[in-house]
Structure formats: structure tokens, C-alpha cells
Write a protein that holds these residues in place. Structure first.
Motif, PDB file in Angstrom:
ATOM      1  N   ARG A   4      46.426  28.200   7.673  1.00 53.62           N
ATOM      2  CA  ARG A   4      45.278  27.510   6.931  1.00 53.62           C
ATOM      3  C   ARG A   4      45.110  27.701   5.607  1.00 53.62           C
ATOM      4  NH1 ARG A   4      41.190  29.541   9.201  1.00 53.62           N
ATOM      5  NH2 ARG A   4      40.318  29.860   7.065  1.00 53.62           N
ATOM      6  N   LEU A   5      44.616  26.624   4.700  1.00 54.77           N
ATOM      7  CA  LEU A   5      44.731  26.856   3.411  1.00 54.77           C
ATOM      8  C   LEU A   5      43.065  27.437   3.156  1.00 54.77           C
ATOM      9  CD1 LEU A   5      46.602  23.850   2.156  1.00 54.77           C
ATOM     10  CD2 LEU A   5      47.392  26.055   1.818  1.00 54.77           C
ATOM     11  N   ASP A   6      42.947  28.349   2.200  1.00 52.36           N
ATOM     12  CA  ASP A   6      41.769  28.882   1.752  1.00 52.36           C
ATOM     13  C   ASP A   6      41.577  28.412   0.152  1.00 52.36           C
ATOM     14  OD1 ASP A   6      40.922  29.808   4.013  1.00 52.36           O
ATOM     15  OD2 ASP A   6      41.725  31.966   3.716  1.00 52.36           O
ATOM     16  N   GLU A   7      40.142  28.566  -0.235  1.00 52.84           N
ATOM     17  CA  GLU A   7      39.928  28.480  -1.595  1.00 52.84           C
ATOM     18  C   GLU A   7      40.395  29.852  -2.227  1.00 52.84           C
ATOM     19  OE1 GLU A   7      38.700  25.802  -3.214  1.00 52.84           O
ATOM     20  OE2 GLU A   7      38.498  24.839  -1.418  1.00 52.84           O
ATOM     21  N   VAL A   8      40.971  29.891  -3.701  1.00 52.78           N
ATOM     22  CA  VAL A   8      41.145  30.913  -4.144  1.00 52.78           C
ATOM     23  C   VAL A   8      40.146  31.886  -4.403  1.00 52.78           C
ATOM     24  CG1 VAL A   8      41.698  29.982  -6.416  1.00 52.78           C
ATOM     25  CG2 VAL A   8      42.908  31.891  -5.825  1.00 52.78           C
ATOM     26  N   VAL A   9      40.269  33.167  -4.754  1.00 51.94           N
ATOM     27  CA  VAL A   9      39.027  33.844  -5.272  1.00 51.94           C
ATOM     28  C   VAL A   9      39.591  34.813  -6.310  1.00 51.94           C
ATOM     29  CG1 VAL A   9      37.536  33.843  -3.025  1.00 51.94           C
ATOM     30  CG2 VAL A   9      38.951  35.686  -3.382  1.00 51.94           C
ATOM     31  N   LEU A  16      48.529  36.290  -6.623  1.00 54.43           N
ATOM     32  CA  LEU A  16      48.990  34.904  -6.548  1.00 54.43           C
ATOM     33  C   LEU A  16      50.027  34.667  -7.871  1.00 54.43           C
ATOM     34  CD1 LEU A  16      48.684  31.802  -6.004  1.00 54.43           C
ATOM     35  CD2 LEU A  16      46.481  31.695  -7.675  1.00 54.43           C
ATOM     36  N   ARG A  17      49.811  35.431  -8.833  1.00 52.90           N
ATOM     37  CA  ARG A  17      50.291  35.323 -10.241  1.00 52.90           C
ATOM     38  C   ARG A  17      51.950  35.634  -9.687  1.00 52.90           C
ATOM     39  NH1 ARG A  17      52.249  39.969 -12.684  1.00 52.90           N
ATOM     40  NH2 ARG A  17      50.271  40.898 -13.132  1.00 52.90           N
ATOM     41  N   ALA A  70      47.785  39.131   3.239  1.00 49.96           N
ATOM     42  CA  ALA A  70      48.726  38.707   2.031  1.00 49.96           C
ATOM     43  C   ALA A  70      48.840  37.257   1.628  1.00 49.96           C
ATOM     44  CB  ALA A  70      50.035  39.485   2.196  1.00 49.96           C
ATOM     45  N   ILE A  71      49.251  36.791   0.333  1.00 43.59           N
ATOM     46  CA  ILE A  71      49.200  35.467   0.090  1.00 43.59           C
ATOM     47  C   ILE A  71      50.866  35.130   0.321  1.00 43.59           C
ATOM     48  CG2 ILE A  71      48.928  33.823  -1.688  1.00 43.59           C
ATOM     49  CD1 ILE A  71      46.574  35.200  -2.854  1.00 43.59           C
ATOM     50  N   VAL A  72      50.992  34.036   1.215  1.00 40.57           N
ATOM     51  CA  VAL A  72      52.694  33.793   1.322  1.00 40.57           C
ATOM     52  C   VAL A  72      53.000  32.358   0.737  1.00 40.57           C
ATOM     53  CG1 VAL A  72      52.723  35.381   3.303  1.00 40.57           C
ATOM     54  CG2 VAL A  72      51.968  33.055   3.717  1.00 40.57           C
ATOM     55  N   GLY A  73      51.776  31.590   0.282  1.00 37.15           N
ATOM     56  CA  GLY A  73      52.039  30.287  -0.196  1.00 37.15           C
ATOM     57  C   GLY A  73      50.886  30.072  -1.024  1.00 37.15           C
ATOM     58  N   TYR A  74      50.994  28.869  -1.803  1.00 41.23           N
ATOM     59  CA  TYR A  74      49.965  28.392  -2.498  1.00 41.23           C
ATOM     60  C   TYR A  74      50.006  26.890  -2.919  1.00 41.23           C
ATOM     61  CZ  TYR A  74      52.174  28.674  -7.138  1.00 41.23           C
ATOM     62  OH  TYR A  74      52.778  28.236  -8.216  1.00 41.23           O
ATOM     63  N   VAL A  75      49.017  26.232  -3.226  1.00 42.25           N
ATOM     64  CA  VAL A  75      49.058  24.885  -3.684  1.00 42.25           C
ATOM     65  C   VAL A  75      47.974  24.812  -4.853  1.00 42.25           C
ATOM     66  CG1 VAL A  75      48.434  22.529  -2.951  1.00 42.25           C
ATOM     67  CG2 VAL A  75      49.100  24.324  -1.192  1.00 42.25           C
ATOM     68  N   LEU A  76      48.718  24.066  -5.812  1.00 36.50           N
ATOM     69  CA  LEU A  76      47.813  23.641  -7.008  1.00 36.50           C
ATOM     70  C   LEU A  76      47.683  22.000  -7.087  1.00 36.50           C
ATOM     71  CD1 LEU A  76      46.423  24.119  -9.924  1.00 36.50           C
ATOM     72  CD2 LEU A  76      48.664  24.250 -10.938  1.00 36.50           C
ATOM     73  N   LEU A  77      46.348  21.542  -7.049  1.00 34.70           N
ATOM     74  CA  LEU A  77      46.158  20.280  -6.922  1.00 34.70           C
ATOM     75  C   LEU A  77      45.649  19.540  -8.243  1.00 34.70           C
ATOM     76  CD1 LEU A  77      44.472  20.018  -3.407  1.00 34.70           C
ATOM     77  CD2 LEU A  77      46.861  19.606  -3.960  1.00 34.70           C
TER      78      LEU A  77
END
Ligand code: COA
Length: 177
Positions: A4-9, A16-17, A70-77
Motif C-alpha cells: 500500500r502507498l503511504d504519505e511520505v514523512v 527515500l533519497r 523499509a521503503i521499497v518503492g515510491y511515486v512522485l505525482l
């Protein structure tokens, strides 16, 4: 993993970087100069850059966490066609959202994580009233193109994407919702 996708904090910015730096080269054409890629990452995928996206009203950053966190994926919209106004005429359905980045760590490729991330993104987008999402990916990025087409994205045309002064040809896709 639910994927599931979560808002970044704020605490996500460093991992993330790191994820963004590891994965951006995967979407680049093989002949793109390494120095150009490094310069793009430091300008657009730094912690400061992600903080600015977080604080911008027309950007949204979402992360996918493994069960351990751990962050394994990300999306920038990016709202509408602001991501690249030159592509506006290719986008058929409005309102729309641009997918600027959709990246999964390579050890999770082929695992279904990316598909579940996309399903969650579609559900969120529908809920927000958006009628399509669109994106552009390099013509040589065969894996991503196959992934998007199998999930219903329709090719709309091409665009030129500048990475450090080097013109790259991308395919523009739109997914009607
Ligand atoms: C694009 C991405 C999110 C897709 O996730 P994934 O887990 O790799 O996707 P899947 O394995 O479900 O699907 C990839 C498809 O491409 C196919 N594929 C793999 N390598 C391929 C290649 N070299 N040429 C053509 N197709 C290829 C796979 O077989 C699969 O198709 P299938 O399900 O019909 O067999 C992921 O690969 C990624 O993060 N890539 C790096 C970043 C990137 O390119 N992002 C997109 C930028 S816009």
C-alpha cells in the motif's frame, strides 16, 4: 507485503533519497553519460528536492514500505499537466495527474509489488476524482513500457526529456480511469 502507498514523512527523506539515487539510473537509456545522471539526481532527487515536493501543493510523494518498514518503492505525482506542459495536448481525459516518478527497488522487481502499488495509486486517483493518470518513459525502457501497457496505459505520442542538456525521447502514456 501489502505494498500500500503511504504519505511520505520527514523521517523518510534520507532512505527515500537513497532509493531514488539507486533506482533513477535504471530508467535511463544505457548510453546516457554517468555524470549527467549524477547531476540530475543531485538536483532533482536530493532530500531538499523531496522536501520541496512534500511542501508543494501540486506535488505528492507516496512511499511503499516493506513489512519491516523499509521503503521499497515510491511515486512522485504532479497535478494536471504541469509536469510537462508540452504534453498537455496528448492527454485526453481531464482532470488528470502526472506520474513523474514510479520506482521500485530492483530486488522487488517481478515480485508484484509494482502492480500492487499501481492498483493502490489507481484507487486513490479515482477517489480524488481524477479521470486519468499519465506519464512518460524512455523509449529504451522496455521493462517499464511492458509494465504500463499490461496495466492498461495507452500510448499517446512522444516527448523530448532533457537530462542535463541531453535530449532523450520518451513515450507518453495515459491510463483512463
Ligand atoms: C517499471 C517497474 C516499476 C515495473 O515493475 P516490475 O516489478 O519490474 O514489473 P513486472 O515484473 O510486473 O512487469 C514487467 C514486465 O516487463 C517484462 N520485461 C522484463 N524485462 C524486459 C525487457 N528487457 N524487455 C521487455 N519486457 C521486459 C516482464 O516480463 C514483465 O512482463 P510480463 O508480466 O508480461 O512477463 C520497475 O521495473 C522499476 O521500478 N524499474 C526501474 C524504474 C523505472 O523504470 N520506472 C519507470 C520510469 S517512468
Amino acid at each position: 507485503m501489502t505494498a500500500r502507498l503511504d504519505e511520505v514523512v520527514e523521517a523518510d527523506l534520507r532512505p527515500l533519497r537513497e532509493l531514488a539515487s539507486r533506482t533513477f539510473p535504471l530508467a535511463c537509456p544505457p548510453d546516457l553519460d554517468a555524470g549527467v545522471i549524477v547531476a540530475f539526481i543531485s538536483e532533482h532527487l536530493s532530500e531538499e528536492a523531496f522536501r520541496a515536493y512534500m511542501e508543494s501543493s501540486d506535488h505528492e510523494v507516496l512511499v511503499c514500505r516493506a513489512d519491516g518498514g523499509a521503503i521499497v518503492g515510491y511515486v512522485l505525482l504532479v497535478e494536471g499537466t504541469a509536469m510537462d506542459p508540452d504534453c498537455a495536448s496528448q492527454v485526453v481525459h481531464r482532470p488528470t495527474t502526472g506520474i513523474s516518478k514510479f520506482y521500485v527497488d530492483s530486488e522487488h522487481h517481478g515480485s508484484g509489488v509494482a502492480s500492487r502499488m499501481l492498483d493502490d495509486l489507481m484507487a486513490r486517483s479515482r477517489q480524488s476524482g481524477v479521470r486519468s493518470v499519465w506519464l512518460a518513459t524512455n523509449v529504451a525502457n522496455a521493462r517499464a513500457r511492458r509494465f504500463y501497457v499490461k496495466h492498461g496505459f495507452e500510448p499517446r505520442g512522444n516527448r523530448i526529456f532533457d537530462v542535463g542538456g541531453v535530449a532523450n525521447t520518451d513515450v507518453v502514456y495515459e491510463l483512463p480511469l
